[in-house]
Design an enzyme around this catalytic site. Structure first.
Site, PDB file in Angstrom:
ATOM      1  N   ASP A   9       0.380  25.652 -11.112  1.00 57.78           N
ATOM      2  CA  ASP A   9       0.162  24.598 -10.132  1.00 57.78           C
ATOM      3  C   ASP A   9       0.163  25.233  -8.742  1.00 57.78           C
ATOM      4  O   ASP A   9       1.153  25.837  -8.333  1.00 57.78           O
ATOM      5  CB  ASP A   9       1.294  23.576 -10.283  1.00 57.78           C
ATOM      6  CG  ASP A   9       1.236  22.429  -9.304  1.00 57.78           C
ATOM      7  OD1 ASP A   9       0.457  22.484  -8.332  1.00 57.78           O
ATOM      8  OD2 ASP A   9       1.996  21.465  -9.503  1.00 57.78           O
ATOM      9  N   ILE A  10      -0.931  25.097  -8.024  1.00 59.62           N
ATOM     10  CA  ILE A  10      -1.063  25.701  -6.689  1.00 59.62           C
ATOM     11  C   ILE A  10       0.039  25.221  -5.736  1.00 59.62           C
ATOM     12  O   ILE A  10       0.474  25.969  -4.870  1.00 59.62           O
ATOM     13  CB  ILE A  10      -2.472  25.420  -6.107  1.00 59.62           C
ATOM     14  CG1 ILE A  10      -2.735  26.251  -4.840  1.00 59.62           C
ATOM     15  CG2 ILE A  10      -2.671  23.948  -5.797  1.00 59.62           C
ATOM     16  CD1 ILE A  10      -3.207  27.624  -5.087  1.00 59.62           C
ATOM     17  N   ASN A  23     -12.001  18.588   1.039  1.00 60.71           N
ATOM     18  CA  ASN A  23     -13.308  18.016   1.314  1.00 60.71           C
ATOM     19  C   ASN A  23     -13.515  18.101   2.826  1.00 60.71           C
ATOM     20  O   ASN A  23     -12.578  18.366   3.571  1.00 60.71           O
ATOM     21  CB  ASN A  23     -13.448  16.584   0.763  1.00 60.71           C
ATOM     22  CG  ASN A  23     -12.496  15.613   1.407  1.00 60.71           C
ATOM     23  OD1 ASN A  23     -12.429  15.504   2.627  1.00 60.71           O
ATOM     24  ND2 ASN A  23     -11.751  14.890   0.590  1.00 60.71           N
ATOM     25  N   VAL A  32      -7.096  19.249  -6.355  1.00 54.76           N
ATOM     26  CA  VAL A  32      -6.223  20.156  -5.594  1.00 54.76           C
ATOM     27  C   VAL A  32      -5.911  19.567  -4.228  1.00 54.76           C
ATOM     28  O   VAL A  32      -4.767  19.574  -3.772  1.00 54.76           O
ATOM     29  CB  VAL A  32      -6.898  21.542  -5.447  1.00 54.76           C
ATOM     30  CG1 VAL A  32      -6.157  22.412  -4.452  1.00 54.76           C
ATOM     31  CG2 VAL A  32      -6.974  22.240  -6.799  1.00 54.76           C
ATOM     32  N   ASP A  33      -6.922  19.036  -3.564  1.00 53.97           N
ATOM     33  CA  ASP A  33      -6.760  18.480  -2.221  1.00 53.97           C
ATOM     34  C   ASP A  33      -5.714  17.365  -2.214  1.00 53.97           C
ATOM     35  O   ASP A  33      -4.796  17.361  -1.382  1.00 53.97           O
ATOM     36  CB  ASP A  33      -8.120  17.966  -1.740  1.00 53.97           C
ATOM     37  CG  ASP A  33      -8.177  17.651  -0.256  1.00 53.97           C
ATOM     38  OD1 ASP A  33      -7.324  18.154   0.503  1.00 53.97           O
ATOM     39  OD2 ASP A  33      -9.097  16.917   0.143  1.00 53.97           O
ATOM     40  N   GLY A 123     -13.941  21.985  -9.820  1.00 55.52           N
ATOM     41  CA  GLY A 123     -13.523  20.666 -10.287  1.00 55.52           C
ATOM     42  C   GLY A 123     -14.643  19.661 -10.112  1.00 55.52           C
ATOM     43  O   GLY A 123     -15.721  19.802 -10.687  1.00 55.52           O
ATOM     44  N   VAL A 124     -14.397  18.668  -9.283  1.00 60.59           N
ATOM     45  CA  VAL A 124     -15.382  17.598  -9.100  1.00 60.59           C
ATOM     46  C   VAL A 124     -16.674  18.085  -8.445  1.00 60.59           C
ATOM     47  O   VAL A 124     -17.690  17.400  -8.520  1.00 60.59           O
ATOM     48  CB  VAL A 124     -14.802  16.407  -8.284  1.00 60.59           C
ATOM     49  CG1 VAL A 124     -13.669  15.750  -9.038  1.00 60.59           C
ATOM     50  CG2 VAL A 124     -14.376  16.835  -6.904  1.00 60.59           C
TER      51      VAL A 124
END
Length: 170
Positions: A9-10, A23, A32-33, A123-124
């Site tokens: 986990d970052i 973003n 993540v953001d 990811g997205v």
């Protein structure tokens, strides 16, 4: 620079700087953001709002990076970078690599010697994981930086195993 692959986990990484796959709005989001903003607390969002009100009124450009406090995270700073959205018909791999090198340049300005990176754009934003890992490792290996240790933090055993395989290929 020493490059380390880590499954985890970052938001739990004890390093000088954690990189956020942000973003362009810098105001939080998913993945993540969202995790970084949630665990880091309101101080990160407050600094991001200040950046939007000053230098980045139109948002942070793709491939660029900027730093804020890390708030409640176990790091001193968060370096926010905006990865490109994957498009099969357009080669944006240079922009993806720029996310890593721009983040390292910001880390150098801060005096950070250890940095943890997520797998940006995978990811997205739809970047194929194997190529995202290849681009990350290429950018980190080729970078000119004062950072001594870069950690690529992979979420889940599958990505970690894939990254180890790609790293051994060179």
């Amino acid at each position: 620079m020493h490059i380390e692959l880590v499954e985890g986990d970052i938001t739990t990484q004890r390093v000088d700087a954690i990189v956020n796959a942000a973003n362009s709005s810098l105001l939080g989001g998913g993945g993540v953001d969202g995790a970084i903003h949630r665990k880091g607390g309101p101080a990160i969002l407050e600094e991001c709002r200040a950046l939007r009100a000053s230098r980045y009124g139109g948002g942070l450009p793709t491939g660029r990076a900027v730093a804020t406090t890390a708030g409640n995270l176990p790091a001193r700073w968060v370096i926010h970078t905006v990865g490109p959205v994957y498009r099969e018909a357009e080669d944006l791999s240079g922009v993806l690599r720029a996310c890593y090198t721009s983040s390292l340049a910001v880390a150098d300005e801060l005096g950070a010697t250890s940095v943890a990176f997520p797998l940006i754009s995978a990811g997205v934003y739809g970047w194929p994981p194997d190529d995202a890992i290849f681009q990350a490792l290429t950018a980190l290996r080729d970078a000119t930086t004062q950072v001594e240790s870069a950690r690529l933090v992979l979420f889940g055993e599958h990505l970690y195993t894939l990254a180890k395989e790609i790293a051994t290929r060179g």
